[in-house]
Every structure is written in structure tokens, then in C-alpha cells.
Design a protein around this motif. Structure first.
Motif, PDB file in Angstrom:
ATOM      1  N   VAL A   1      23.347 -44.030 -69.871  1.00  0.00           N
ATOM      2  CA  VAL A   1      24.802 -43.903 -70.050  1.00  0.00           C
ATOM      3  C   VAL A   1      25.517 -44.499 -68.850  1.00  0.00           C
ATOM      4  O   VAL A   1      25.098 -44.301 -67.709  1.00  0.00           O
ATOM      5  CB  VAL A   1      25.192 -42.413 -70.201  1.00  0.00           C
ATOM      6  CG1 VAL A   1      26.685 -42.250 -70.340  1.00  0.00           C
ATOM      7  CG2 VAL A   1      24.483 -41.800 -71.380  1.00  0.00           C
ATOM      8  N   ARG A   2      26.588 -45.241 -69.113  1.00  0.00           N
ATOM      9  CA  ARG A   2      27.471 -45.694 -68.039  1.00  0.00           C
ATOM     10  C   ARG A   2      28.921 -45.580 -68.503  1.00  0.00           C
ATOM     11  O   ARG A   2      29.205 -45.689 -69.696  1.00  0.00           O
ATOM     12  CB  ARG A   2      27.120 -47.091 -67.564  1.00  0.00           C
ATOM     13  CG  ARG A   2      27.340 -48.187 -68.529  1.00  0.00           C
ATOM     14  CD  ARG A   2      26.881 -49.530 -67.934  1.00  0.00           C
ATOM     15  NE  ARG A   2      27.446 -50.632 -68.643  1.00  0.00           N
ATOM     16  CZ  ARG A   2      26.957 -51.179 -69.727  1.00  0.00           C
ATOM     17  NH1 ARG A   2      25.843 -50.708 -70.239  1.00  0.00           N
ATOM     18  NH2 ARG A   2      27.552 -52.184 -70.322  1.00  0.00           N
ATOM     19  N   ARG A   3      29.828 -45.349 -67.555  1.00  0.00           N
ATOM     20  CA  ARG A   3      31.233 -45.140 -67.881  1.00  0.00           C
ATOM     21  C   ARG A   3      31.846 -46.385 -68.501  1.00  0.00           C
ATOM     22  O   ARG A   3      31.470 -47.500 -68.194  1.00  0.00           O
ATOM     23  CB  ARG A   3      32.033 -44.764 -66.623  1.00  0.00           C
ATOM     24  CG  ARG A   3      31.762 -43.389 -66.084  1.00  0.00           C
ATOM     25  CD  ARG A   3      32.296 -42.272 -66.948  1.00  0.00           C
ATOM     26  NE  ARG A   3      33.710 -42.313 -67.179  1.00  0.00           N
ATOM     27  CZ  ARG A   3      34.625 -41.644 -66.522  1.00  0.00           C
ATOM     28  NH1 ARG A   3      34.259 -40.850 -65.529  1.00  0.00           N
ATOM     29  NH2 ARG A   3      35.890 -41.737 -66.829  1.00  0.00           N
ATOM     30  N   ARG A   4      32.843 -46.169 -69.338  1.00  0.00           N
ATOM     31  CA  ARG A   4      33.572 -47.251 -70.009  1.00  0.00           C
ATOM     32  C   ARG A   4      35.046 -47.019 -69.743  1.00  0.00           C
ATOM     33  O   ARG A   4      35.513 -45.885 -69.728  1.00  0.00           O
ATOM     34  CB  ARG A   4      33.257 -47.172 -71.518  1.00  0.00           C
ATOM     35  CG  ARG A   4      33.985 -48.130 -72.389  1.00  0.00           C
ATOM     36  CD  ARG A   4      33.412 -48.095 -73.815  1.00  0.00           C
ATOM     37  NE  ARG A   4      33.481 -46.816 -74.461  1.00  0.00           N
ATOM     38  CZ  ARG A   4      34.382 -46.482 -75.389  1.00  0.00           C
ATOM     39  NH1 ARG A   4      35.284 -47.341 -75.786  1.00  0.00           N
ATOM     40  NH2 ARG A   4      34.358 -45.291 -75.944  1.00  0.00           N
TER      41      ARG A   4
ATOM     42  N   VAL B   1      32.165 -43.786 -72.724  1.00  0.00           N
ATOM     43  CA  VAL B   1      30.938 -44.315 -72.119  1.00  0.00           C
ATOM     44  C   VAL B   1      30.343 -45.416 -72.993  1.00  0.00           C
ATOM     45  O   VAL B   1      30.679 -45.555 -74.169  1.00  0.00           O
ATOM     46  CB  VAL B   1      29.872 -43.206 -71.927  1.00  0.00           C
ATOM     47  CG1 VAL B   1      30.331 -42.156 -70.941  1.00  0.00           C
ATOM     48  CG2 VAL B   1      29.475 -42.573 -73.248  1.00  0.00           C
TER      49      VAL B   1
END
Length: 101
Positions: free
Chosen positions: A87-90, A36
Motif C-alpha cells: 500500500v502507498r498513499r494516493r 491509497v
């Protein structure tokens, strides 16, 4: 104070983490950590900072993330509870160790 800093020195970058024991108990743990991007906020007025990390668990409002954190003489992994909106996905690209893709 982190587990790595038991001698009582002030933490260099305190992160705001508004999570109580009830939130920890109902958190879902990830089978494998998810990569993330996490936006960290500070309680001493410093601007927000975005770091690479891994999501280890979550509940409806918060995410438990692990990031590399600079200590006095090394970088170590630290865990923080942050808001889910931070939070954001990576996406991790595969590594081919000397082979062409």
C-alpha cells in the motif's frame, strides 16, 4: 467467498490476505478513509495488479483496504487485508465542478 456471492460460485479473483483474528482485533480504524494505491496479489498465479482504493484500518503488518471489484454483472466495493508493503498513499486533486481553479 464474499458477502455478495452467497450462492457458492467461485470468486473470479481471489486475493491472498494472511490475517488472523488477533490482527483484526488490534487494528486501528481510520477516522476518514485514506486514498491509497494497493498492489493486489493473487493465489492462482496471475500477475499482481495495482488498484485505486481506500485504507480503512491498519495494524503493524497489514492494512484493510477497500477497492472497487468487478463482480459478474456490476462493480462493488470489497474489503481486503493486504500487507503494509503493498500500500502507498494516493493524492486526490480537488474537484471544482465547472469552476476554473
Amino acid at each position: 467467498m464474499s458477502e455478495l456471492n452467497r450462492i457458492g460460485e467461485p470468486e473470479p479473483d481471489p486475493v491472498v490476505a494472511p490475517v488472523g483474528e488477533a490482527c483484526r482485533q488490534r487494528a486501528v480504524r481510520a477516522h476518514r478513509p485514506l486514498p491509497v494505491w494497493v498492489r493486489l496479489t493473487f493465489d492462482d498465479g496471475r500477475p499482481d495488479r495495482t488498484e485505486k482504493g481506500f485504507a480503512l484500518g491498519w495494524n503493524g503488518e497489514h492494512v484493510l483496504v477497500q477497492v472497487l471489484w468487478g463482480m459478474s454483472y456490476y462493480r462493488g466495493a470489497r474489503e481486503f487485508w493486504v500487507g503494509s508493503d503493498q500500500v502507498r498513499r494516493r493524492h486526490l486533486e480537488p474537484q471544482w465542478l465547472g469552476r476554473s481553479a
